[in-house]
Motif scaffolding. Sequence first.
Motif: not given
Length: 503
Positions: A373, A378, A404, A410, A412, A468, A478
């Motif tokens: 990330l 990504i 990360n 972030h 997920f 994210c 993302m």
Amino acid sequence: MSRPKRVLIILATVLAVLAMSLGGGALWLYTGADMSTEGTRFDRELAIPPLAKPTVEKDGTRVFDLTMQSGRKELKPGGATPTWGFNGDHLGPTLRAKRGDKVRVRIRNTLGEASTVHWHGMRLPARMDGGPHQMVASGASWSPHWTVNQPAASLWYHPHPHGRTERHVQRGLAGMFLLDDDGSARLPLPKRYGVDDLPVIVQDVTFDGAKFDFDRGFLRNTGFLGERTMVNGTLDPYRTVGDELVRLRLLNASTARIYDFGFSDDRPFTLIGSDGGLLAKGVRLDRVQLSPGERAEIVVRMEPGGRTVLRSFPHNSYGSGWEQRFGGGDDTFDVLELRAAATLRPSPELPAELSEPEVPDGSDSVRERRFTLVTPGINGKEMRLDRIDEVVVRGTAETWIVRNDHGVPHNFHVHDVQFRVLAVDGREPPPELRGAKDTVFVPPNTTVRIAMRFTGPADPHSPYMYHCHLLFHEDQGMMGQFVVVEKGQRAGPVRAPASHAGH
């Protein structure tokens, strides 16, 4: 004094003044960057979202109706705020179903633009998931349907339009979707909705007069961070309760803010559930951290006539001191006051055993995948709706390693599955991360290992999302897509479901 010397002295003086000004400005920004609503005067009774009343078809299908609409609501004294909501001016009703139920939701969009409705945490076919491929145009309708096949849990629903999710959620499009099962029904837990079992939808907001102010402000890399919080669309809320034990279904419905929930008097509480349902055993805690999209079910004990405030405390999971300060880690929010009646109904003691989470332990994973990330993507790729990033085989389990590599927080989220957190930076996860999860916080320079099983159904053309759930980051790109296929089946191309053509 020679002219060159005078010029050097003047230049040095200007540079010194400039440095002092910049330093003073930076210090001013830093010292004023934290927020606090500690000491809030709670003067509005907490609203409880109504339970939606479904109709039942001949085959037993429970049919819910949701209308996306604009409206105006007096959220604060002095004027009405332009809002969006489901079946009303702001937020939506709580949907409720039981494991094994057949469910259909008839969605109508009366907004001035297209949107979607995603069933966050639900196992269901990709064509029914409500991601960015299932857009509902202004004036159009959509009727996803599926059979509930997962344990009792506190899920939620919200929009998922690519590039615009943050703003749609901020305006008020969100609601809870509670699941029940026979096992949870037998447990002596607080379960009277709106009485000793309270939905707590927490959002942070800033107002410009009566209107929402969506400005992310200066140096806010995480996204929008509001100046105060609302619960169930209520500012400064209190709730009078009449039972010894009260269950709070906490939902972080903010778009970027990370909360560290506890009580103002530091009283302990029992964590009984996370994103995907009940834990195997209750865990005694005094803090539980939730990033956007995460849920936690906690039970707190009240004393007759007593009061306590649900508070979000400062926490140091942001990496650098700079991110800690400007990302909200130093902020304090008084969220909700609980007021106990003078006489309380006795509550049974919480059971020692709850429910074993139905998530794999990683021992039968057939492969590992790695996800890095770094804003705005990504694995170095920004989201594209026509690209399938990962292909998984139905019925198999996998371990995903999420890293990360960024200095910014972030998290997920994976659609369709609940997963088990195997490790955080190689260590056993804390108790609050040992239940079924669909969203996990990934602090800067941290690696999280998660195990999940893909139960399908297979559909090589309809993808699920992983992304994210700090929605500014999601909207920037993302996010990625995966499809579930049968063994030997090939993926793609991506297409919209036939029932959604033209929407």
